[in-house]
Design a protein around this motif. Structure first.
Motif, mmCIF file in Angstrom:
data_model
loop_
_atom_site.group_PDB
_atom_site.id
_atom_site.type_symbol
_atom_site.label_atom_id
_atom_site.label_comp_id
_atom_site.label_asym_id
_atom_site.label_seq_id
_atom_site.Cartn_x
_atom_site.Cartn_y
_atom_site.Cartn_z
ATOM 1 N N UNK A 66 0.816 -1.210 0.000
ATOM 2 C CA UNK A 66 0.000 0.000 0.000
ATOM 3 C C UNK A 66 0.852 1.263 0.000
ATOM 4 N N UNK A 67 2.162 1.138 0.283
ATOM 5 C CA UNK A 67 3.086 2.276 0.252
ATOM 6 C C UNK A 67 4.375 1.846 -0.452
ATOM 7 N N UNK A 68 4.918 2.732 -1.267
ATOM 8 C CA UNK A 68 6.174 2.477 -1.971
ATOM 9 C C UNK A 68 7.117 3.659 -1.748
ATOM 10 N N UNK A 69 8.401 3.345 -1.537
ATOM 11 C CA UNK A 69 9.430 4.359 -1.321
ATOM 12 C C UNK A 69 10.516 4.174 -2.374
ATOM 13 N N UNK A 70 11.036 5.291 -2.895
ATOM 14 C CA UNK A 70 12.059 5.236 -3.929
ATOM 15 C C UNK A 70 12.993 6.442 -3.756
ATOM 16 N N UNK A 71 14.288 6.200 -4.018
ATOM 17 C CA UNK A 71 15.273 7.271 -3.974
ATOM 18 C C UNK A 71 15.230 8.032 -5.292
ATOM 19 N N UNK A 72 15.325 9.338 -5.225
ATOM 20 C CA UNK A 72 15.221 10.194 -6.401
ATOM 21 C C UNK A 72 16.279 9.821 -7.438
ATOM 22 N N UNK A 73 15.860 9.915 -8.726
ATOM 23 C CA UNK A 73 16.693 9.643 -9.895
ATOM 24 C C UNK A 73 17.020 8.153 -10.055
ATOM 25 N N UNK A 74 16.262 7.282 -9.366
ATOM 26 C CA UNK A 74 16.433 5.842 -9.545
ATOM 27 C C UNK A 74 15.210 5.253 -10.236
ATOM 28 N N UNK A 115 -0.176 -4.633 -16.093
ATOM 29 C CA UNK A 115 -0.140 -4.799 -14.647
ATOM 30 C C UNK A 115 0.972 -3.973 -13.996
ATOM 31 N N UNK A 116 1.911 -3.430 -14.799
ATOM 32 C CA UNK A 116 3.073 -2.717 -14.270
ATOM 33 C C UNK A 116 3.220 -1.373 -14.963
ATOM 34 N N UNK A 117 3.518 -0.369 -14.169
ATOM 35 C CA UNK A 117 3.956 0.924 -14.701
ATOM 36 C C UNK A 117 5.319 1.211 -14.100
ATOM 37 N N UNK A 118 6.156 1.975 -14.826
ATOM 38 C CA UNK A 118 7.520 2.192 -14.354
ATOM 39 C C UNK A 118 8.005 3.577 -14.766
ATOM 40 N N UNK A 119 9.079 3.987 -14.092
ATOM 41 C CA UNK A 119 9.795 5.211 -14.434
ATOM 42 C C UNK A 119 11.285 4.927 -14.340
ATOM 43 N N UNK A 120 12.059 5.293 -15.397
ATOM 44 C CA UNK A 120 13.488 5.010 -15.398
ATOM 45 C C UNK A 120 14.253 5.922 -14.448
ATOM 46 N N UNK A 121 13.727 7.104 -14.180
ATOM 47 C CA UNK A 121 14.397 8.046 -13.274
ATOM 48 C C UNK A 121 13.329 8.861 -12.565
ATOM 49 N N UNK A 122 13.082 8.502 -11.330
ATOM 50 C CA UNK A 122 11.999 9.121 -10.568
ATOM 51 C C UNK A 122 12.413 10.528 -10.150
ATOM 52 N N UNK A 123 11.474 11.450 -10.273
ATOM 53 C CA UNK A 123 11.673 12.824 -9.802
ATOM 54 C C UNK A 123 10.635 13.130 -8.729
ATOM 55 N N UNK A 124 10.769 14.260 -8.122
ATOM 56 C CA UNK A 124 9.898 14.603 -6.990
ATOM 57 C C UNK A 124 8.435 14.683 -7.390
#
Length: 531
Positions: A66-74, A115-124
């Motif tokens: 229910x919650x996801x955490x990711x480091x910026x630019x990853x 079923x999946x969405x993605x981002x190659x480099x997460x931003x704020x």
């Protein structure tokens, strides 16, 4: 010297090699252009570790965070693993996909069937609530994931819980699995390691798990997220209870997740339990209704049944040297009732041999001369019946007079029946003025109350009251001597009803023929004196 043919063959071989090199380079270039960094590691996420269900209805196939955490630019991927659906729609903060770059940089990964969405480099700006809506022709499911973007410097704090477990319900023998997951970050140190531990909580203390339990780690996102499955094959009774998953990082910081494994009652057991409750309620209802029916029948026919039982099974009082069944003593003012109702009914309807004696002509104080005149007839009678009225006690209807009368009668005969023509006087104390207790005497005799009002009506509650009077009176008399043809219990009840009706007629007739009754009494008394 080198021939021309050899030179030609070498040139052909060199061209072939060059062509193969160019093909390989082209293939690698195409692969690099169309491959998605990071997704290749998660493309099988919704295929691995799914629930062991052979059903085809719309459902999620594994535990979803229910919650996801990711480091910026990853790199980051979000999953909505399901089956039995026709479409999956994605929303961010209520806005449907696709999203412009300033809203979110996440895109669909078609190879996972949406079923999946993605981002190659997460931003704020990618932070927010992402919801997947899974539909088929009739049903729909939805799941929301809150995404938090961390600072690019990394994360080294307390592990952050991502999956919120719910209590699981299982039957004995089932296979269940418990799951926990937390974001632990990544520390680039040689001895850095993260740890997950499952424990069973029993009586406010933690205990190690049995060897038959299986614990597996489930890292993802380059081991920045650490999860674990606890598998229980063949659940036993002792396995039900609370379990705790502890996830710790290199800095000895940890987060605990608790989940309950509870036992469910099989459906057929619930039906049997409900059926058992219904049967118990039915039994109680039958018992209550039967009890009420028995009480009602006893109140209505109890006396009659007791009389029939007494007459049918009690030992008859014969060959005892007695000439009469009952000696009836009364006052002259009550002769209409005695000679017009009581004696005819007992003799004609119930075949009792009666002897009467009037005490109105006895001089002196009442009771003082009763033994002298009653001892002889009383010795020849099985019962002594006294018709108590104020006239018999010289118009003194008091406790003292009653005590004196009952005390005297008990000295004459041991089995006394008292028919009271009106209710006994009320008093504040059971003792007389001289301190004599009246209650023992009342218990020593058999009291039967006569209600003369409306006797000739013979209907309703009054008729029922007189039936009870005759039944109560017969209950205290000797067992019925069947000098006539024996009657069945049903005929006996009918006879008792006829007795009441017939006595009513006799009573009405006796009121107009009191003079004849007086003559009969005098002639009978003269005969008794002569004897």
């Amino acid at each position: 010297m080198v021939s021309f043919s050899s030179i030609a063959s070498k040139a052909e071989s060199s061209e072939t090699k060059t062509m193969w090199v160019r093909c390989i380079v082209f293939t690698l270039t195409i692969t690099n252009l169309f491959s998605v960094p990071g997704v290749s590691g998660d493309e099988d996420f919704c295929v691995m570790d799914t629930f062991h269900r052979n059903s085809t209805w719309l459902q999620f196939t594994k535990e979803l965070s229910s919650r996801e955490y990711v480091v910026e630019q990853k790199f980051k991927s979000l999953h909505c693993c399901a089956k039995g659906y026709r479409s999956i729609e994605w929303y961010k903060n209520g806005r449907p996909y696709p999203w412009p770059g300033e809203v979110s940089g996440f895109i669909l990964y078609p190879e996972s069937a949406n079923q999946t969405i993605y981002s190659k480099s997460v931003v704020e700006s990618d932070a927010g609530n992402y919801t997947c809506l899974v539909r088929n022709d009739t049903d729909e499911l939805w799941h929301t994931i809150n995404v938090t973007v961390m600072d690019a410097a990394g994360y080294s704090g307390t592990p952050l819980q991502m999956y919120e477990p719910r209590d699981l319900y299982a039957e004995t023998g089932d296979e269940v699995r418990l799951f926990c997951e937390a974001f632990v970050g990544r520390i680039d140190l040689p001895d850095a390691h993260n740890k997950v531990t499952w424990r069973r909580i029993a009586q406010n203390s933690s205990v190690n798990l049995p060897e038959r339990f299986q614990v597996t780690k489930k890292p993802r996102e380059d081991s920045e997220i650490l999860g674990s499955h606890l598998l229980i094959h063949g659940v036993r009774k002792e396995d039900f209870g609370q379990y705790t998953c502890q996830i710790s990082n290199t800095w000895f910081q940890s987060v605990d997740t608790s989940v309950w494994l509870r036992e469910i009652v099989p459906y057929h057991d619930e039906i049997q339990e409900k059926s058992a409750y219904r049967q118990i309620l039915l039994v109680f209802a039958v018992i209550i209704l039967s009890s009420l029916t028995l009480v009602a029948l006893y109140l209505r026919f109890g006396l009659q049944v007791r009389v029939i039982w007494k007459d049918s099974f009690c030992k008859q009082e014969t060959n005892d040297g007695k000439d009469y069944d009952v000696l009836i003593c009364y006052d002259d003012k009550d002769s209409d009732f005695v000679l017009g109702v009581l004696v005819p009914t007992l003799e004609t309807r119930y075949d009792y041999r009666c002897i009467t004696h009037s005490l109105g002509s006895v001089g002196g104080n009442f009771g003082s001369t009763w033994p002298t005149v009653l001892n002889g007839p009383a010795q020849r009678s099985r019962r002594l019946l006294a018709v108590l009225s104020p006239s018999l006690l010289h118009d003194s209807w008091t406790n003292i007079a009653l005590y004196q009368a009952l005390h005297t009668l008990l000295t004459i005969h041991s089995r006394i029946i008292c028919v009271t023509l009106q209710p006994l006087p009320k008093c504040d104390s059971a003792k007389t003025a001289q301190g004599e207790n009246l209650l023992p005497l009342l218990h020593a005799v058999s009291l039967v109350e006569w209600r003369p009002d409306g006797y000739c009506i013979g209907m309703g509650d009054r008729s029922r009251a007189h039936k009870r009077f005759w039944a109560s009176l017969r209950l205290h008399l000797p067992p019925y001597r069947h000098s006539r043809q024996a009657l069945s219990p049903k005929q006996e009840l009918n006879q008792m009803s006829l007795a009441t009706t017939g006595s009513g007629v006799n009573a009405c007739t006796a009121i107009g023929t009191s003079k004849r009754g007086t003559l009969l009494t005098n002639s009978q008394e003269s005969l008794e004196v002569l004897v």
